[in-house]
Structures are given as C-alpha cells and as structure tokens.
Scaffold this motif. Structure first.
Motif, mmCIF file in Angstrom:
data_model
loop_
_atom_site.group_PDB
_atom_site.id
_atom_site.type_symbol
_atom_site.label_atom_id
_atom_site.label_comp_id
_atom_site.label_asym_id
_atom_site.label_seq_id
_atom_site.Cartn_x
_atom_site.Cartn_y
_atom_site.Cartn_z
ATOM 1 N N THR A 55 2.295 8.306 -9.634
ATOM 2 C CA THR A 55 3.121 7.583 -10.603
ATOM 3 C C THR A 55 3.213 8.353 -11.917
ATOM 4 O OG1 THR A 55 1.153 6.293 -11.205
ATOM 5 C CG2 THR A 55 2.671 5.301 -9.626
ATOM 6 N N GLU A 56 2.162 9.087 -12.273
ATOM 7 C CA GLU A 56 2.173 9.867 -13.512
ATOM 8 C C GLU A 56 3.211 10.988 -13.439
ATOM 9 O OE1 GLU A 56 -0.762 12.753 -16.186
ATOM 10 O OE2 GLU A 56 -1.569 11.610 -14.505
ATOM 11 N N THR A 57 3.237 11.701 -12.306
ATOM 12 C CA THR A 57 4.204 12.782 -12.149
ATOM 13 C C THR A 57 5.630 12.242 -12.110
ATOM 14 O OG1 THR A 57 2.645 14.225 -10.991
ATOM 15 C CG2 THR A 57 4.988 14.622 -10.609
ATOM 16 N N ALA A 58 5.841 11.149 -11.370
ATOM 17 C CA ALA A 58 7.177 10.556 -11.285
ATOM 18 C C ALA A 58 7.665 10.118 -12.663
ATOM 19 C CB ALA A 58 7.166 9.377 -10.319
ATOM 20 N N SER A 59 6.768 9.516 -13.444
ATOM 21 C CA SER A 59 7.126 9.052 -14.779
ATOM 22 C C SER A 59 7.448 10.233 -15.692
ATOM 23 C CB SER A 59 5.990 8.226 -15.376
ATOM 24 O OG SER A 59 6.277 7.844 -16.697
ATOM 25 N N ALA A 60 6.630 11.295 -15.650
ATOM 26 C CA ALA A 60 6.846 12.467 -16.499
ATOM 27 C C ALA A 60 8.173 13.142 -16.172
ATOM 28 C CB ALA A 60 5.699 13.453 -16.330
ATOM 29 N N ALA A 61 8.569 13.113 -14.891
ATOM 30 C CA ALA A 61 9.808 13.758 -14.465
ATOM 31 C C ALA A 61 11.017 12.835 -14.597
ATOM 32 C CB ALA A 61 9.682 14.230 -13.025
ATOM 33 N N GLY A 62 10.790 11.603 -15.065
ATOM 34 C CA GLY A 62 11.892 10.664 -15.240
ATOM 35 C C GLY A 62 12.446 10.139 -13.931
ATOM 36 N N ILE A 63 11.606 10.093 -12.907
ATOM 37 C CA ILE A 63 12.034 9.616 -11.590
ATOM 38 C C ILE A 63 11.675 8.130 -11.467
ATOM 39 C CG2 ILE A 63 11.742 9.893 -9.099
ATOM 40 C CD1 ILE A 63 10.869 12.807 -9.732
ATOM 41 N N GLU A 64 12.663 7.301 -11.283
ATOM 42 C CA GLU A 64 12.451 5.853 -11.208
ATOM 43 C C GLU A 64 12.454 5.401 -9.756
ATOM 44 O OE1 GLU A 64 15.176 3.714 -13.612
ATOM 45 O OE2 GLU A 64 14.618 4.735 -15.483
ATOM 46 N N ALA A 65 11.414 4.670 -9.405
ATOM 47 C CA ALA A 65 11.312 4.152 -8.044
ATOM 48 C C ALA A 65 12.306 3.020 -7.836
ATOM 49 C CB ALA A 65 9.891 3.661 -7.762
ATOM 50 N N ALA A 66 12.825 2.934 -6.620
ATOM 51 C CA ALA A 66 13.758 1.865 -6.285
ATOM 52 C C ALA A 66 13.028 0.533 -6.292
ATOM 53 C CB ALA A 66 14.374 2.128 -4.917
ATOM 54 N N ASN A 67 13.638 -0.464 -6.894
ATOM 55 C CA ASN A 67 13.034 -1.787 -6.977
ATOM 56 C C ASN A 67 13.351 -2.571 -5.702
ATOM 57 O OD1 ASN A 67 11.683 -4.010 -7.938
ATOM 58 N ND2 ASN A 67 13.372 -4.711 -9.235
ATOM 59 N N SER A 68 12.723 -2.145 -4.611
ATOM 60 C CA SER A 68 12.998 -2.768 -3.319
ATOM 61 C C SER A 68 11.949 -3.822 -2.995
ATOM 62 C CB SER A 68 12.999 -1.705 -2.210
ATOM 63 O OG SER A 68 13.067 -2.309 -0.937
ATOM 64 N N PRO A 69 12.384 -4.964 -2.431
ATOM 65 C CA PRO A 69 11.411 -5.989 -2.032
ATOM 66 C C PRO A 69 10.632 -5.593 -0.789
ATOM 67 C CG PRO A 69 13.614 -6.627 -1.383
ATOM 68 C CD PRO A 69 13.765 -5.378 -2.191
ATOM 69 N N PHE A 70 11.044 -4.490 -0.167
ATOM 70 C CA PHE A 70 10.385 -4.049 1.057
ATOM 71 C C PHE A 70 9.864 -2.620 0.869
ATOM 72 C CE2 PHE A 70 13.894 -6.879 2.243
ATOM 73 C CZ PHE A 70 13.170 -7.922 2.794
ATOM 74 N N PRO A 71 8.688 -2.467 0.266
ATOM 75 C CA PRO A 71 8.128 -1.131 0.043
ATOM 76 C C PRO A 71 7.781 -0.447 1.354
ATOM 77 C CG PRO A 71 6.495 -2.814 -0.413
ATOM 78 C CD PRO A 71 7.789 -3.542 -0.192
ATOM 79 N N MET A 72 7.733 0.877 1.304
ATOM 80 C CA MET A 72 7.380 1.641 2.493
ATOM 81 C C MET A 72 5.871 1.585 2.705
ATOM 82 S SD MET A 72 8.139 5.674 3.332
ATOM 83 C CE MET A 72 9.906 5.373 3.455
ATOM 84 N N ILE A 73 5.457 1.439 3.940
ATOM 85 C CA ILE A 73 4.033 1.434 4.286
ATOM 86 C C ILE A 73 3.688 2.797 4.871
ATOM 87 C CG2 ILE A 73 2.205 0.321 5.597
ATOM 88 C CD1 ILE A 73 3.484 -1.445 3.471
ATOM 89 N N ILE A 74 2.773 3.477 4.212
ATOM 90 C CA ILE A 74 2.388 4.824 4.627
ATOM 91 C C ILE A 74 0.966 4.801 5.173
ATOM 92 C CG2 ILE A 74 2.016 7.197 3.857
ATOM 93 C CD1 ILE A 74 4.071 6.728 1.711
ATOM 94 N N GLN A 75 0.790 5.443 6.326
ATOM 95 C CA GLN A 75 -0.529 5.526 6.936
ATOM 96 C C GLN A 75 -1.245 6.781 6.429
ATOM 97 O OE1 GLN A 75 -1.789 3.110 8.772
ATOM 98 N NE2 GLN A 75 0.148 1.965 8.709
ATOM 99 N N THR A 76 -2.410 6.607 5.856
ATOM 100 C CA THR A 76 -3.216 7.730 5.385
ATOM 101 C C THR A 76 -4.595 7.686 6.027
ATOM 102 O OG1 THR A 76 -4.232 6.583 3.503
ATOM 103 C CG2 THR A 76 -2.023 7.497 3.170
ATOM 104 N N ALA A 77 -5.394 8.697 5.723
ATOM 105 C CA ALA A 77 -6.755 8.732 6.264
ATOM 106 C C ALA A 77 -7.579 7.556 5.751
ATOM 107 C CB ALA A 77 -7.422 10.048 5.887
ATOM 108 N N ASN A 78 -7.197 7.004 4.598
ATOM 109 C CA ASN A 78 -7.923 5.877 4.017
ATOM 110 C C ASN A 78 -7.284 4.526 4.332
ATOM 111 O OD1 ASN A 78 -9.795 7.605 2.746
ATOM 112 N ND2 ASN A 78 -8.332 7.999 1.096
ATOM 113 N N GLY A 79 -6.308 4.532 5.240
ATOM 114 C CA GLY A 79 -5.672 3.272 5.614
ATOM 115 C C GLY A 79 -4.217 3.225 5.175
ATOM 116 N N SER A 80 -3.640 2.029 5.195
ATOM 117 C CA SER A 80 -2.236 1.842 4.847
ATOM 118 C C SER A 80 -2.055 1.732 3.335
ATOM 119 C CB SER A 80 -1.694 0.569 5.520
ATOM 120 O OG SER A 80 -1.791 0.673 6.927
ATOM 121 N N ILE A 81 -0.985 2.353 2.828
ATOM 122 C CA ILE A 81 -0.672 2.338 1.402
ATOM 123 C C ILE A 81 0.765 1.849 1.218
ATOM 124 C CG2 ILE A 81 -0.229 3.800 -0.617
ATOM 125 C CD1 ILE A 81 -2.534 5.539 0.188
#
Length: 206
Positions: free
Chosen positions: A117-143
């Motif tokens: 979020t820090e890099t996205a904010s510094a680069a002026g990249i705004e996340a889409a305000n979607s009610p259905f966020p993407m679920i990503i599988q990582t080594a530490n579980g779902s994000i």
C-alpha cells in the motif's frame, strides 16, 4: 530435561570463550588490541550486511548500498535487461513508476504483480473500490487484495503500460513482479546467476 541442557552446551562454551578472551585482553595489551580490531571489523561487516539487506526495501538504504557498491545493478546489454542474482538467491529489479523507484522481487510463482500500500500510494496508484476483493493464496494463507492498474512501469529498457496489479496492507513492505508482467515480454530466462529480460519493443533506459 537432559536433552535440553545438552543443546545449550555450545552456548555456554561460547560465553565462556568470550569471558576468557576478555580477561586475556585486559591482562595483555597486544591481545586487547587484536580483540578491539576484530570487534571493529566485525561491526563494520555487520553494518555493511544490514545496509545491503535493507536496501532492497528502503530507498534511502538502497542509495547507500549503491554508493558502497554492495549490490550489482541491473544493466541494459543490447536489447536485453540483465539482472544479477542477489546474495539471498533471488532476483531484485529496480522498477520505476513515474518518479517513484522501488526494488521489487521477481517471482515467477506469483500470478499477478503485487504492490504494498505504501508503494501504491507513493506512485499515485488508486485501488479500485470493488465490493469483491481478489483473494490471493500465499504461503501464509489467503489474503484479501484490491485491484488497480499501473499506467506505466519501467524496468531497464522495458516499459509496460496499463499493467493490472493487486495491493494490500497484508503485503507489508514487499513489492513483487509477477507473471502477468513477465508474460508480456518477448522472452525471459535465467542463465547461471543472471535473469535476462527481453522486451518486444526495447525502450531507451531512463
């Protein structure tokens, strides 16, 4: 209980060794000078190592690491961008989002490029305000992550425009270049300890 004590014996020996060295250092001037020099060299080595490691995440430390030549830079050779393997066995690339530069991990196992979020904010990249966020599988579980689009991303002589990315506070300070970027290239490969990226349309490095 016996096993636990036995496992701690090397630590006791180390402590005892340090105590003996310190006692000798106080008794003999030459030994003291040698110990002081060894501690100074060890301290400098530790500081250099910490700067090199932290430089992958913090731009301020990255500038210091570059000044001290602690890590080889990526280089444009002909129509290719070549990235040497870092000391940790991974490939880290210098990525530009407009005037913002970050060192990002290249991970062919990641489906999509991910920004903190820090890099996205510094680069002026705004996340889409979607009610259905993407679920990503990582080594530490779902994000849960929000999606966004990077207008322009540069690595060496490569320019990717309108690149979809994901961002989430759960990424911490980690930024990752994923397969959705690598798949846009003409080719990418690893030769020995060098990652070679070949764009379809090479741009001037800036």
């Amino acid at each position: 209980m016996a096993d636990g004590f036995a496992g701690s014996v090397p630590l006791y020996l180390l402590i005892a060794g340090v105590v003996v060295v310190l006692l000798l250092a106080r008794r003999f001037r030459l030994v003291g000078q040698i110990v002081s020099f060894a501690l100074m060299v060890g301290g400098i080595g530790l500081a250099v190592m910490l700067i090199g490691e932290r430089g992958r995440f913090d731009p301020a430390f990255a500038r210091v690491a570059k000044f001290l030549h602690l890590d080889q830079d990526q280089a444009v050779v002909g129509k290719e961008t070549r990235i040497p393997m870092a000391s940790d066995g991974h490939f880290w690339v210098a990525v530009k989002f407009g005037q913002v530069e970050r060192r990002m991990l290249v991970d062919s196992g990641a489906t999509v490029t991910a920004l903190s979020t820090e890099t996205a904010s510094a680069a002026g990249i705004e996340a889409a305000n979607s009610p259905f966020p993407m679920i990503i599988q990582t080594a530490n579980g779902s994000i849960r992550a929000q999606t966004a689009t990077v207008p322009e991303l540069r690595i060496g002589n490569i320019v990717a425009r309108d690149l979809p990315i994901v961002t989430s506070p759960a990424f911490g300070d980690m930024d990752v270049v994923g397969m959705n970027f690598l798949s846009r290239l003409k080719s990418w490969r690893v030769e020995g300890r060098t990652l070679i990226l070949t764009p379809n349309h090479p741009q001037s490095a800036s």
